[in-house]
Each structure stands twice: as structure tokens, then as C-alpha cells.
Design a protein around this motif. Structure first.
Motif, PDB file in Angstrom:
ATOM      1  N   TYR A   1       4.177   4.849   2.796  1.00 44.89           N
ATOM      2  CA  TYR A   1       4.440   3.415   2.969  1.00 44.89           C
ATOM      3  C   TYR A   1       5.821   3.060   2.438  1.00 44.89           C
ATOM      4  O   TYR A   1       6.626   2.425   3.124  1.00 44.89           O
ATOM      5  CB  TYR A   1       3.362   2.592   2.255  1.00 44.89           C
ATOM      6  N   LEU A   2       6.105   3.458   1.198  1.00 42.72           N
ATOM      7  CA  LEU A   2       7.389   3.124   0.570  1.00 42.72           C
ATOM      8  C   LEU A   2       8.570   3.632   1.381  1.00 42.72           C
ATOM      9  O   LEU A   2       9.525   2.890   1.636  1.00 42.72           O
ATOM     10  CB  LEU A   2       7.466   3.725  -0.835  1.00 42.72           C
ATOM     11  N   ASP A   3       8.524   4.884   1.794  1.00 39.51           N
ATOM     12  CA  ASP A   3       9.651   5.464   2.526  1.00 39.51           C
ATOM     13  C   ASP A   3       9.870   4.760   3.860  1.00 39.51           C
ATOM     14  O   ASP A   3      11.011   4.507   4.252  1.00 39.51           O
ATOM     15  CB  ASP A   3       9.444   6.961   2.726  1.00 39.51           C
ATOM     16  N   ALA A   4       8.798   4.435   4.565  1.00 37.21           N
ATOM     17  CA  ALA A   4       8.940   3.748   5.853  1.00 37.21           C
ATOM     18  C   ALA A   4       9.514   2.351   5.674  1.00 37.21           C
ATOM     19  O   ALA A   4      10.438   1.945   6.392  1.00 37.21           O
ATOM     20  CB  ALA A   4       7.593   3.681   6.566  1.00 37.21           C
ATOM     21  N   VAL A   5       8.988   1.596   4.728  1.00 36.21           N
ATOM     22  CA  VAL A   5       9.448   0.222   4.509  1.00 36.21           C
ATOM     23  C   VAL A   5      10.896   0.213   4.023  1.00 36.21           C
ATOM     24  O   VAL A   5      11.725  -0.552   4.517  1.00 36.21           O
ATOM     25  CB  VAL A   5       8.510  -0.515   3.527  1.00 36.21           C
ATOM     26  N   GLN A   6      11.206   1.071   3.082  1.00 36.61           N
ATOM     27  CA  GLN A   6      12.571   1.096   2.542  1.00 36.61           C
ATOM     28  C   GLN A   6      13.577   1.561   3.593  1.00 36.61           C
ATOM     29  O   GLN A   6      14.705   1.075   3.614  1.00 36.61           O
ATOM     30  CB  GLN A   6      12.631   1.969   1.291  1.00 36.61           C
ATOM     31  N   SER A   7      13.196   2.469   4.474  1.00 38.62           N
ATOM     32  CA  SER A   7      14.124   2.936   5.509  1.00 38.62           C
ATOM     33  C   SER A   7      14.472   1.825   6.499  1.00 38.62           C
ATOM     34  O   SER A   7      15.508   1.875   7.146  1.00 38.62           O
ATOM     35  CB  SER A   7      13.553   4.141   6.258  1.00 38.62           C
ATOM     36  N   SER A   8      13.620   0.829   6.594  1.00 39.05           N
ATOM     37  CA  SER A   8      13.885  -0.299   7.497  1.00 39.05           C
ATOM     38  C   SER A   8      14.643  -1.425   6.804  1.00 39.05           C
ATOM     39  O   SER A   8      14.982  -2.420   7.431  1.00 39.05           O
ATOM     40  CB  SER A   8      12.572  -0.846   8.051  1.00 39.05           C
ATOM     41  N   GLY A   9      14.856  -1.279   5.500  1.00 36.61           N
ATOM     42  CA  GLY A   9      15.562  -2.313   4.756  1.00 36.61           C
ATOM     43  C   GLY A   9      14.654  -3.440   4.280  1.00 36.61           C
ATOM     44  O   GLY A   9      15.127  -4.420   3.706  1.00 36.61           O
ATOM     45  N   GLN A  10      13.354  -3.314   4.514  1.00 38.49           N
ATOM     46  CA  GLN A  10      12.422  -4.341   4.058  1.00 38.49           C
ATOM     47  C   GLN A  10      12.064  -4.108   2.595  1.00 38.49           C
ATOM     48  O   GLN A  10      12.252  -3.025   2.054  1.00 38.49           O
ATOM     49  CB  GLN A  10      11.161  -4.342   4.924  1.00 38.49           C
ATOM     50  N   GLU A  11      11.534  -5.143   1.992  1.00 31.57           N
ATOM     51  CA  GLU A  11      11.124  -5.079   0.594  1.00 31.57           C
ATOM     52  C   GLU A  11       9.680  -4.573   0.498  1.00 31.57           C
ATOM     53  O   GLU A  11       8.768  -5.159   1.091  1.00 31.57           O
ATOM     54  CB  GLU A  11      11.213  -6.472  -0.030  1.00 31.57           C
ATOM     55  N   PRO A  12       9.442  -3.474  -0.226  1.00 28.86           N
ATOM     56  CA  PRO A  12       8.061  -2.996  -0.367  1.00 28.86           C
ATOM     57  C   PRO A  12       7.232  -3.943  -1.230  1.00 28.86           C
ATOM     58  O   PRO A  12       7.742  -4.552  -2.168  1.00 28.86           O
ATOM     59  CB  PRO A  12       8.209  -1.631  -1.041  1.00 28.86           C
TER      60      PRO A  12
END
Length: 190
Positions: free
Chosen positions: A45-56
Motif C-alpha cells: 500500500y505505502l509504495d503504491a500510494v507514495q509512487s503516485s505522490g499521494q499522502e498515505p
């Protein structure tokens, strides 16, 4: 024999972000029982969200199953204009409990809050609003274990290589704002 929890969860998050969800949260068990899936799903979850620039947004689920309504003070993060538009739950039990909380808060699924989870397909399909699920094929795991045991005995081997299974994403109404009842099978690109 084990499921590729990290890549499957990362894939789940990426697919749902492609569907337009912007405020994704992950609802994890409060207690870490030491199972690899707890850390692997959170990291996916963290890696996917962070790769999109969104806030986890990771929240810990501390509520226990009960016949009573849940203590809504534990779910302040679900209130207000910045609440997640999608919550991905560690498992279907947490997802079922989240549905009850959403109902107590007057939130409609999927219009106000979308929910996705991981688990066996039959459980997610039994939900009042069928859940999008990263399906774990327990039967395939059992068959692979039996095949492995037979191979160990038949070939008189001491060990055999590990086997990794890839869950499949099955999208259902809980994340489909078109309210389609038909599930959509999405092949993982792990």
C-alpha cells in the motif's frame, strides 16, 4: 507455499488509483501477530500510494466484533470532507466491520466510501454490498501443498523449493460507482 502479499496489494492499490480514487486509506489490524502478510500488505500500500505522490493514510483497526454499535470516536478519520474516498482493509472481517461503521455514520457504499479487501472470494461475495477483493485461492494453496507432499515422498527428497501464489483482483460493487453488480476480473500484472 505462500501468497505474494506485497505485489498483490501494490497492484490492488494501483488499479484503484487508476479508477480515480484520490484519498486512499489502509485499515490494518492493531495487533501484529507476526504473520508476514501484515507487513507486506502495508508496504505494498505505502509504495503504491507514495509512487503516485499521494499522502498515505494508515489507520489501525482496534474494534472487536460485537453485536452492539461501534464506538464512533475510534473512527473520527471517517468524518468530514477529507475522509478517505476508498478504504482498503487488511481482510474481509475488518471490511465487514467497516461496513457497519459506515452505516452508523450514514455513509453509502460505494457512493460516499468505497471498500476493498483481501480474502477468499466467497466471503466477500456474501457481503451485503459485494466487496472488491484481492482473492486468495486457499484451494490452490491446499492443492499445491498436497502436490508438494506427494513429490517429497515419491522422490524421497528432504526439501523442495518454495512456491509463490499470486492472488487475483475481482472488482465488485463496493468500488464501482456505476453500481454494476457484475464482477470484473482483473488479471494481476505483478
Amino acid at each position: 507455499i505462500y501468497f505474494d502479499e506485497y505485489n498483490s496489494f501494490r497492484h490492488l492499490v494501483m488499479v484503484l488509483m487508476e479508477r480515480g480514487f484520490k484519498r486512499l486509506a489502509y485499515l490494518s489490524p492493531e495487533e501484529d501477530h507476526g504473520h508476514y502478510s501484515i507487513k507486506d500488505r502495508a508496504q505494498g500500500y505505502l509504495d503504491a500510494v507514495q509512487s503516485s505522490g499521494q499522502e498515505p493514510r494508515i489507520y489501525l483497526h482496534s474494534a472487536r466484533p460485537t453485536d452492539q454499535d461501534y464506538d464512533l470516536s475510534l473512527y473520527e478519520w471517517m468524518k468530514g470532507p477529507e475522509r478517505p474516498d476508498l478504504v482498503i482493509c487488511y481482510d474481509d472481517i475488518i471490511a465487514f466491520q467497516l461496513q457497519r461503521v459506515a452505516s452508523q455514520l450514514g455513509l453509502r457504499i460505494p457512493e460516499d466510501l468505497a471498500i476493498a479487501t483481501t480474502g477468499p472470494d466467497f466471503m466477500s461475495a456474501l457481503s451485503p454490498i459485494p466487496l472488491t477483493v484481492m482473492e486468495l485461492f486457499w484451494l490452490k494453496m491446499g492443492q499445491a501443498a498436497a502436490d508438494m507432499a506427494i513429490q517429497l515422498v515419491a522422490e524421497k527428497r528432504d526439501q523442495i523449493l518454495s512456491q509463490v501464489l499470486s492472488p487475483k483482483l475481482l472488482e465488485r460493487r463496493s468500488t464501482q460507482r456505476s453500481l454494476s453488480e457484475e464482477p470484473v476480473l482483473v488479471s494481476p500484472e505483478l
